[in-house]
Design an enzyme around this catalytic site. Sequence first.
Site, short mmCIF file in Angstrom:
data_model
loop_
_atom_site.label_atom_id
_atom_site.label_comp_id
_atom_site.label_asym_id
_atom_site.label_seq_id
_atom_site.Cartn_x
_atom_site.Cartn_y
_atom_site.Cartn_z
N ARG A 275 0.86 -1.18 0.00
CA ARG A 275 0.00 0.00 0.00
C ARG A 275 0.89 1.23 0.00
O ARG A 275 1.52 1.56 1.00
CB ARG A 275 -0.91 -0.03 1.24
CG ARG A 275 -1.55 1.30 1.53
CD ARG A 275 -2.59 1.23 2.63
NE ARG A 275 -2.16 0.64 3.87
CZ ARG A 275 -1.48 1.25 4.84
NH1 ARG A 275 -1.08 2.50 4.68
NH2 ARG A 275 -1.19 0.62 5.97
N HIS A 279 -3.52 4.11 4.93
CA HIS A 279 -4.59 3.11 5.04
C HIS A 279 -5.92 3.72 4.62
O HIS A 279 -6.68 3.14 3.85
CB HIS A 279 -4.68 2.59 6.47
CG HIS A 279 -5.78 1.61 6.69
ND1 HIS A 279 -5.74 0.32 6.23
CD2 HIS A 279 -6.98 1.75 7.32
CE1 HIS A 279 -6.86 -0.30 6.56
NE2 HIS A 279 -7.62 0.54 7.23
N TYR A 288 4.58 5.16 11.24
CA TYR A 288 4.97 3.77 11.47
C TYR A 288 5.75 3.15 10.33
O TYR A 288 6.19 2.00 10.43
CB TYR A 288 3.71 2.90 11.75
CG TYR A 288 2.63 3.00 10.69
CD1 TYR A 288 2.68 2.23 9.53
CD2 TYR A 288 1.55 3.86 10.85
CE1 TYR A 288 1.69 2.32 8.56
CE2 TYR A 288 0.55 3.95 9.89
CZ TYR A 288 0.62 3.18 8.75
OH TYR A 288 -0.36 3.27 7.79
#
Length: 401
Positions: A275, A279, A288
């Site tokens: 990805r 998200h 992160y």
Amino acid sequence: MNEPQPPTTATELPDGAVRLLDADGTLQEDTRFTPYLADLDEAALQQMYRLMATERRVDSEGTSLQRQGQLALWVPAIGQEGAQAGALSALHDSDWIFPTYREHLFALGRGVTPGQLFELFRGAAHAGWTAEDHRLQPYTLVLAAQTLHATGYAWGIQRDQAGWDADRLKREGQIALACFGDGASSEGDVHESMVFAASFNLPVVFFCQNNQWAISVPASTQTRVPLAQRAAGYGFEGVTVDGNDPLAMYAVTAWAAEQARTGAGPVLVEAHTFRVGAHTTADDPTKYRTRDEEAAWAGVDPMARLEKYLRATGAAGADPDAFFADVAAEGERLAAQSREAVLAMTGDAIAPLEAVFDTVYAEPHPLVAEEKAWHRQWQAGFADAAEATDAADATDEGSRA
């Protein structure tokens, strides 16, 4: 128990994963899966690339619209186009797809317009399309619930096709494609679906897009082994594929669909992809994820790989530059149409929110009626607050006078 060893690079594939198209666009031979590429002619290859490119452009427009307050939320799928394009191209038009909320290429490829796609994220509709018209169920926001729906539908397909011979099944048989992500693989619904599908040998392909991150949790935390290996525990086969290789995705999905279609049972296909964006537009992946990881995956971009292959093999046509320019222009047209459609979703074009309760079930339902009454009461509270504010303002005006 031995601890799993971290990959040497961010894009390293698990052992045994299928890759047919190298990062430089060179096609490799695989005796098991390469034969399935025989059905991919020049037109099909061009359409695969066109879907990838136009979805990416519409996808980026979705993020822009959300940032400008025109959508409540957007769920980017950039980076996963190869996995979706390869899988979609391998299906029959009659096959049913049960998506999550990130299968934008599946939707566009099945004829859903960008405007219809954005209705859900604008809050203008439950879903912008009729499932029967596209063999594509509405997006499922309840994590992993669609795997249950797909498995149940596959059971119905099996019962309808009971008694068909193998040749007719291969030619006409339907399957259900159950889409889910690596994060959803930890949900009980996925486990229950696979147990049931294996028990009844159902015509369903479980299609996991492992994009490496379940929001902020890495796939290495979700599972100690490649997700495809879980299929063995249920009694059917699982295959891990380079999800950024659209040709490998096509070949493996075509094989898996054939297995399910002809009565050989369910299959789990794990697309090892990435990805690129957040998200959702409510997420910040810089909290992160590292820049180095993102840069490594950029080197195996599925669109770049397929473009190199099309140019090298002549599959882009006599004038490759003209083909890619036309695809880019189509993406811009679709992006413009998307924006126009979203900006037109105002006033009478949007059903009142209360109407949502009237379309949950075909018949009245007491629980829905209770929720509708609560919603009316909740909305009335805003009116009371507004009246109190107006009264306070009027009192304040009078005291100053």
